[in-house]
Design an enzyme around this catalytic site. Structure first.
Site, PDB file in Angstrom:
ATOM      1  N   TYR A 135       0.604  -0.829   0.011  1.00 40.78           N
ATOM      2  CA  TYR A 135       0.584   0.009  -0.038  1.00 40.78           C
ATOM      3  C   TYR A 135       1.058   1.132  -0.174  1.00 40.78           C
ATOM      4  CZ  TYR A 135      -4.312  -2.913   1.422  1.00 40.78           C
ATOM      5  OH  TYR A 135      -5.173  -4.184   0.905  1.00 40.78           O
ATOM      6  N   LYS A 190       2.890 -15.269   2.950  1.00 45.57           N
ATOM      7  CA  LYS A 190       2.558 -15.447   1.564  1.00 45.57           C
ATOM      8  C   LYS A 190       4.363 -16.202   1.220  1.00 45.57           C
ATOM      9  CE  LYS A 190       0.662 -17.458  -1.901  1.00 45.57           C
ATOM     10  NZ  LYS A 190      -0.486 -18.531  -1.597  1.00 45.57           N
ATOM     11  N   ASP A 222      -4.138 -18.265   2.061  1.00 43.87           N
ATOM     12  CA  ASP A 222      -5.035 -18.406   1.626  1.00 43.87           C
ATOM     13  C   ASP A 222      -5.545 -19.518   2.842  1.00 43.87           C
ATOM     14  OD1 ASP A 222      -2.403 -19.604   1.119  1.00 43.87           O
ATOM     15  OD2 ASP A 222      -2.519 -20.269  -0.704  1.00 43.87           O
ATOM     16  N   ASP A 246      -6.215  -6.071   5.943  1.00 43.35           N
ATOM     17  CA  ASP A 246      -7.232  -5.179   5.369  1.00 43.35           C
ATOM     18  C   ASP A 246      -8.287  -7.040   5.242  1.00 43.35           C
ATOM     19  OD1 ASP A 246      -8.308  -3.852   4.560  1.00 43.35           O
ATOM     20  OD2 ASP A 246      -7.210  -3.185   3.080  1.00 43.35           O
ATOM     21  N   ASP A 250     -11.220  -7.920   7.660  1.00 38.31           N
ATOM     22  CA  ASP A 250     -12.859  -7.743   7.574  1.00 38.31           C
ATOM     23  C   ASP A 250     -13.709  -9.055   7.586  1.00 38.31           C
ATOM     24  OD1 ASP A 250     -12.882  -4.824   6.895  1.00 38.31           O
ATOM     25  OD2 ASP A 250     -14.340  -5.414   5.053  1.00 38.31           O
TER      26      ASP A 250
END
Ligand code: NAD
Length: 357
Positions: A135, A190, A222, A246, A250
């Site tokens: 980001y 990851k 994942d 992020d 959620d």
């Protein structure tokens, strides 16, 4: 104890008013000052994060934030959009550690999209690194490709990067938080594909050696997404990078029934923090008096705990929220047959009453 109150846009003003009411009912020596932020600040001053608002936030011990954003600002240039205010506050205050607890309150078990037995008793904490990762990585932009599958074609790119100190400090935050809870940290990465996250994994493991009393495991993002809906109670503290955090936070929010229930805290190295509900400004229900103020009220409790050193007062608020839920009071988002539907203001009033009972 100085609190900067930034209600923002949409339901932000409605829910923050209830949290302020609850804080005032505690009868503690707070000094609260309110300022415009987001679309409201843009409309009044031409910028979503005016200098005066930023200065107020910087000199406060904590910021109580509502939400920013409205569809009517969607056409503005990116740097003037309301959402830039929250990014600006994170950056300027150095808020690198985002705490998002996902707790399923017993009376709301049926409101979760998962089976009751999977979420009953759920209490996990997601710690998301907030100021690094893809980001914020440079370089980024658009250009004409000189290599790759389609040389000569237009392409866009962002850079994923993390420095060792950035990973170390968020890892320490996670291990220290785990010490006060279930003493388990799951670091989500990851590492099988990304060098940045192999590095992340190595650094978290190294920091973990300083916390022999906390169990550390590593999980690919994942798999973590899958485990969060398969067996969420297996987790205690999850620590991860900005982008994975992020998305996963959620996802975790929905386990608890409603995004209207979820508080959050974003802290810097000196425990100064910004406290806000996990949801946005909900323009679809703004002004109707039906928004759930509990996520904001619970964020105020986190503020008392983390930035203002008022653990007893934090617990009073959390107990009061449990009481109103046990009384069957529900805003529209968590309403179910047999419960009593209340407005935003009525919910705030009920929490204030429960504080003194
Ligand atoms: P949102 O979280 O505002 O709303 C999603 C859905 O949840 C809506 O149906 C809304 O009515 C409902 N909802 C949210 N909070 C609720 C509450 N307290 N009580 C009851 N229902 C609630 O997300 P969105 O619709 O994608 O975004 C709306 C605006 O908010 C956008 O401009 C977005 O950029 C902004 N946003 C801001 C923040 C922030 O300020 N930190 C975070 C997320 C989104």
């Amino acid at each position: 104890m100085k609190i900067a109150v930034l209600p923002g846009d949409g339901i932000g003003t409605e829910i923050v008013a209830e949290a302020v009411k609850v804080l005032q009912a505690l009868d503690l020596p707070f000094e609260m000052e309110t300022a415009l932020v987001g679309g409201a600040a843009y409309a009044a001053h031409g910028h979503p994060l005016p200098e005066a608002t930023l200065a107020l936030a910087k000199q406060a011990d904590a910021v109580l934030f509502g939400a920013v954003g409205d569809w009517k600002y969607d056409k503005l240039e990116r740097h003037l959009r309301p959402e830039q205010a929250i990014l600006g506050l994170r950056k300027n205050l150095g808020l690198f550690a985002n705490f998002r607890p996902a707790i399923c309150h017993e009376p709301l078990v049926a409101a979760s999209s998962l089976k009751p037995e999977l979420v009953s008793g759920l209490d996990i904490l997601i710690i998301r690194e907030l100021t690094g990762d893809i980001y914020f990585g440079q370089p980024r932009g658009r250009r004409v490709a000189t290599d790759g599958l389609f040389p000569g074609a237009e392409e866009a790119f962002d850079t994923m990067r993390y420095s060792k100190p950035e990973i170390e400090r968020i890892a320490h935050v996670a291990f220290q938080a785990a010490r006060k809870r279930g003493k388990r940290v799951t670091s989500v990465d990851k590492a099988n594909v990304l060098e940045t996250f192999q590095f992340w994994k190595d650094v978290v493991s190294e920091v973990g050696l300083q916390y022999p009393d906390v169990a550390l495991d590593h999980m690919y993002v994942d798999n973590a997404a899958m485990q969060l809906v398969k067996a969420p109670k297996k987790f205690d503290v999850i620590v991860t990078g900005n982008m994975f955090g992020d998305i996963l936070s959620d996802q975790a929010s929905m386990l608890t029934g409603s995004i209207g229930m979820l508080p959050s805290a974003s802290l810097n190295a000196s425990n100064q923090g910004l406290y806000e509900p996990s949801h946005g400004s909900a323009p679809d229900i703004a002004g109707q008096g039906i928004a759930n103020p509990l996520a904001t009220i619970l964020s105020a409790a986190m503020m008392l705990r983390f930035s203002l050193n008022q653990e007893a007062a934090a617990q009073r608020i959390e107990t009061a929220v449990k009481t109103v839920l046990a009384q069957g009071l529900r805003t529209a988002d968590i309403f179910s047959e047999g419960s009593t539907r209340v407005s935003t203001v009525e919910m705030g009033n009920a929490v204030v009453r429960a504080l003194s009972s």
